[in-house]
Enzyme design. Structure first.
Site, PDB file in Angstrom:
ATOM      1  N   ASP A 202      37.229  39.225  42.822  1.00 36.17           N
ATOM      2  CA  ASP A 202      37.277  37.939  42.109  1.00 36.17           C
ATOM      3  C   ASP A 202      36.066  37.663  41.229  1.00 36.17           C
ATOM      4  OD1 ASP A 202      35.255  36.884  43.871  1.00 36.17           O
ATOM      5  OD2 ASP A 202      36.200  34.913  43.707  1.00 36.17           O
ATOM      6  N   GLU A 203      35.267  38.686  41.000  1.00 39.38           N
ATOM      7  CA  GLU A 203      33.983  38.443  40.346  1.00 39.38           C
ATOM      8  C   GLU A 203      33.620  39.595  39.423  1.00 39.38           C
ATOM      9  OE1 GLU A 203      29.701  37.748  42.222  1.00 39.38           O
ATOM     10  OE2 GLU A 203      31.287  38.009  43.666  1.00 39.38           O
TER      11      GLU A 203
ATOM     12  N   ASP B 110      33.573  34.033  38.177  1.00 41.23           N
ATOM     13  CA  ASP B 110      33.896  34.047  39.613  1.00 41.23           C
ATOM     14  C   ASP B 110      35.084  33.100  39.832  1.00 41.23           C
ATOM     15  OD1 ASP B 110      32.005  34.335  42.554  1.00 41.23           O
ATOM     16  OD2 ASP B 110      33.889  33.254  42.441  1.00 41.23           O
TER      17      ASP B 110
END
Ligand code: DCP
Ligand code: MG
Length: 371
Positions: free
Chosen positions: A112-113, A16
């Site tokens: 983002d993960e 993350d």
């Protein structure tokens, strides 16, 4: 998790990015570095909210989803910038390219993960910790950004672990530590536990995983429905959900369960507006437009209905989504009803989303689970 680890344990990494949008802005605009920064709606605008805040801004108590006006009150010298989605998308594609050096089993959850299954890795490195370190280093060297990683034997523990040491953290929860880790975990950190469920659990004296563990599977299902079974397993360290690469995004939804039933049109419309804003943010984050808007209503007696409307063109603007949801709601007849949950989803993406970016933030909704 060395090479000689028992082969029946999977090696899962959850990555993350740290303060993602804000970090991209600080990287691209040196004048923002080291300063409190908010990416999101401007405080002058109506209904502007914080998408994310730099770590410097978080020291003032500024958080995602907070009204921008409130952020300005907490820190009068905070810098506000509008999001630049194409820049975030580009960074996202680059981190995925870095992941793909190690494995093809990559499941993105948002820009983002992602989860990575590195039980076997392309470079024969073997150690999942070493792989996570290399990925973090490559993100630093090649993108000038930092990420936090969680390494464990399943998705749930890896994801929870990645949040423990932020920013720039790496947390490993090995096979023998998983159950102890789950026992200490506060219930609100459990996936699927939103504010309503957390309140209910605390009312029952359930504060940690260890408390949940005292209940039988039947008791958990009775109190919490289908997700009770997931709680039963996860608190024992069991989460067999696989890392699923490249699943297409079929719909994007947000919903809210209310602590008390809504009875007036004003309350319902106010809640719908908030939900529409969340859906709208996510659509814009993923650069998607949907042709079908679906409204979901759960009544006080748990009866559930959905109503939808389709458009000839894809939409992702707040005005249209919100007005459509209001119209669909009005058409269901709201006299003398009690509403426990409202949700809005967009589907029929055009063009179809390239790969799955399913929303998997903890909410009170359970339909996101795959068991
Ligand atoms: N985001 C958003 N609205 C929210 C939450 C997040 O638009 N309510 C966007 C902005 C974030 C990005 O998604 O930068 C990633 O979300 P995260 O929850 O991972 O938050 P950050 O990466 O910003 O911070 P952290 O370091 O806590 O992961
Ligand atoms: Mg993040």
């Amino acid at each position: 998790m060395q090479n000689n680890a028992p082969q029946n344990f999977r090696k899962i990494i959850h990555i993350d990015m740290d303060a993602f949008y804000a970090s991209v802005e600080q990287r691209d605009n040196p004048e923002y570095r080291g300063k409190p920064l908010v990416v999101g709606g401007l405080p002058q605008g109506r209904g502007g909210v914080v998408a994310t805040a730099s770590y410097e801004a978080r020291k003032f108590g500024i958080r995602s989803a907070m009204p921008s006006k409130q952020a300005l009150q907490l820190c009068p010298h905070v810098i506000f910038v509008r999001p630049r989605f194409p820049a975030y998308k580009e960074a996202s594609q680059k981190i995925r390219e870095i992941f793909s050096r190690y494995t093809d089993l990559i499941e993105p959850l948002s820009l983002d993960e992602a989860y990575l299954d590195v039980t076997t890795d392309k470079l024969n490195i073997g150690s999942a910790i070493e792989i996570a370190q290399q990925i973090k280093q490559a993100i630093k060297d090649e993108l000038q950004l930092t990420a936090s990683a969680g390494v464990s034997i399943n998705k749930f523990v890896a994801k929870t672990a990645s949040d423990i040491k932020k920013p720039d953290g790496l947390t490993f929860i090995g096979p023998s530590s998983v159950e102890g880790f789950m026992e200490k975990l506060p219930v609100e950190k459990f996936f699927g536990v939103g504010k309503v469920t957390a309140q209910k659990m605390k009312g029952m004296g359930l504060h940690t995983g260890a408390d949940l563990k005292k209940l039988s599977e039947d008791e958990l299902t009775r109190h919490f429905g289908k997700v009770g079974r997931f709680f039963y397993q996860i608190v024992r360290g069991i989460d067999n959900r696989e890392v699923q690469p490249d699943r297409e995004t079929k719909s994007l939804a947000a919903e809210d369960t209310f602590p008390y039933d809504l009875t007036t049109l004003e309350e319902m419309e106010a809640e719908l507006e908030k939900i529409a804003q969340t859906v709208c943010n996510r659509l814009q984050q993923y650069q998607l437009k949907g042709r079908t808007v679906t409204l979901k209503i759960k009544y006080g007696d748990f009866k559930q209905i959905t109503r939808n409307q389709s458009f000839s063109e894809g939409i992702n603007d707040l005005e249209t989504i919100s007005a459509t949801a209001r119209r669909l709601l009005a058409a269901t007849g709201i006299d003398e009803v009690k509403i426990r949950l409202l949700g809005i989803s967009l589907s029929n993406f055009n063009p179809p989303a390239p790969s799955r970016q399913r929303e998997e933030k903890p909410t009170d909704q359970l339909s996101l689970f795959e068991f």
